[in-house]
Scaffold this active site. Structure first.
Site, PDB file in Angstrom:
ATOM      1  N   GLY A  20       1.555  -4.089   4.610  1.00 41.13           N
ATOM      2  CA  GLY A  20       1.323  -4.916   3.661  1.00 41.13           C
ATOM      3  C   GLY A  20       2.415  -5.817   3.060  1.00 41.13           C
ATOM      4  N   ASN A  22       3.254  -9.446   4.122  1.00 41.71           N
ATOM      5  CA  ASN A  22       2.142 -10.615   3.874  1.00 41.71           C
ATOM      6  C   ASN A  22       2.938 -11.025   2.092  1.00 41.71           C
ATOM      7  OD1 ASN A  22      -0.420  -9.171   3.887  1.00 41.71           O
ATOM      8  ND2 ASN A  22      -0.165 -10.736   2.384  1.00 41.71           N
ATOM      9  N   GLY A  26       5.997  -6.349  -0.251  1.00 40.65           N
ATOM     10  CA  GLY A  26       6.367  -5.498   1.008  1.00 40.65           C
ATOM     11  C   GLY A  26       6.971  -7.062   1.454  1.00 40.65           C
ATOM     12  N   SER A 147       4.116   5.228  -7.810  1.00 43.04           N
ATOM     13  CA  SER A 147       3.959   3.714  -8.644  1.00 43.04           C
ATOM     14  C   SER A 147       3.510   4.533 -10.205  1.00 43.04           C
ATOM     15  CB  SER A 147       2.690   3.079  -9.218  1.00 43.04           C
ATOM     16  OG  SER A 147       2.441   2.544  -9.929  1.00 43.04           O
ATOM     17  N   TYR A 174      -6.375   4.560  -9.435  1.00 44.09           N
ATOM     18  CA  TYR A 174      -5.155   4.385  -9.169  1.00 44.09           C
ATOM     19  C   TYR A 174      -4.727   5.318  -9.452  1.00 44.09           C
ATOM     20  CZ  TYR A 174      -1.409   1.609  -9.060  1.00 44.09           C
ATOM     21  OH  TYR A 174      -0.534   0.496  -8.049  1.00 44.09           O
TER      22      TYR A 174
END
Length: 303
Positions: A20, A22, A26, A147, A174
């Site tokens: 990730g 991009n 990240g 997280s 999540y």
């Protein structure tokens, strides 16, 4: 003195894989590692955005490679792992950063609940498939991005309904996917240590960072997040990446440590070692999730 990106030691000659990479956390992580001399493999789902990120890093003098990786597809995970293995005999850093946050209910290509499948199972499979390239490398590290939301995993992992087929709450799901990240990181470190491996596994969380991950927040919460939460509590992605960078590069970091921001309720600030919930340290849950993950992905670890 507060730890910052300036404290990242020289990474010349090292290969760092960032999933990730991009955008968001990240990308900021990849930028710093490349600036310190690492060859950074941008493992991303969207090739166009990955190319844009690579050009941005190249403009700053950094060296990158692109790797197509869709964590929501085990076929893609296996292909990416095989390609990475062909390219590199050794991997020094694997940063499991990519993820999705509170989307409407969905499933991966393999039928897993989207958040658990992407955030945990995809990374579990990818890590296992390339582990022999990392395991015996001196100083190698695997960093799993968790997280603060792991605290919202009410009742811990729901092993009787891992894919939320009996009811779906996007926030709880999540939280459970992020709890799974920590259970995985701690169990991986235990296994690496027991096998005498050179590599170690750690975890980090970015606090409350302003990134595009919040795009799936329920509509009723978006105005409050935009007008109240982000302006007063969130930090930019460049700061949110620091706990990951410290876990990945601080010479004093040790296996099974967990890094996060040092400020108010760990939402922002310089990175420091912190603690995760009691549920994340449940050894029985760690082993049970590991066994379930091996069964679901078909990936067995060489540790």
């Amino acid at each position: 003195m507060a730890w910052s990106a300036a404290d990242v030691p020289d990474q010349s000659g090292r290969v760092a894989v960032v999933t990730g990479a991009n955008s968001g956390l990240g990308l900021e992580t990849a930028k710093v590692l490349a600036a310190r001399g690492a060859t950074v493999v941008l493992a991303c789902r969207d090739p166009k955005r990955a190319e844009t990120a690579a050009k941005e890093i190249a403009a700053q003098g950094g060296s990158t490679e692109l790797l197509a990786l869709d964590l929501a597809s085990l076929e893609s995970v296996r292909a990416a792992a095989a390609e990475l293995r062909d390219r590199h005999e050794r991997i020094d850093l694997l940063i499991n950063n990519a993820g999705v946050m509170v989307p409407p209910y969905g499933r991966t290509a393999d039928g897993f609940e989207l958040q658990l499948g992407t955030n945990h199972l995809g990374h579990f499979a990818f890590t296992g498939l390339v582990l022999d390239r990392i395991r015996e490398v001196p100083g190698a590290r695997i960093v799993v991005l968790a997280s603060l939301a792991h605290q919202m995993a009410r009742g811990g992992m729901n092993f009787e309904d891992l894919h939320s087929e009996r009811g779906y709450n996007r926030i709880t799901a999540y939280g459970r996917s992020k709890l799974a990240n920590l259970l995985f990181a701690y169990e991986l470190q235990r296994r690496l240590e027991a096998s005498g491996a050179a590599a170690v596994a750690l975890a980090a969380h970015p606090g409350y960072s302003s990134t595009e991950l919040t795009r799936h927040l329920p509509r009723v919460l978006q105005p409050a997040n935009r007008l109240l939460v982000e302006p007063f509590f969130a930090q930019p992605a460049v700061m949110g990446a620091l706990p990951t960078l410290r876990a990945a590069t601080d010479p004093q970091a040790r296996g099974a440590q967990y890094y996060g921001p040092s400020g108010f309720r760990e939402m922002r600030g310089a990175p420091e070692p912190t603690r995760s919930t009691r549920a994340s340290h449940d050894a029985a849950a760690q082993r049970r999730l590991w066994a379930a993950s091996e069964e679901l992905t078909g990936v067995s670890y060489p540790v």
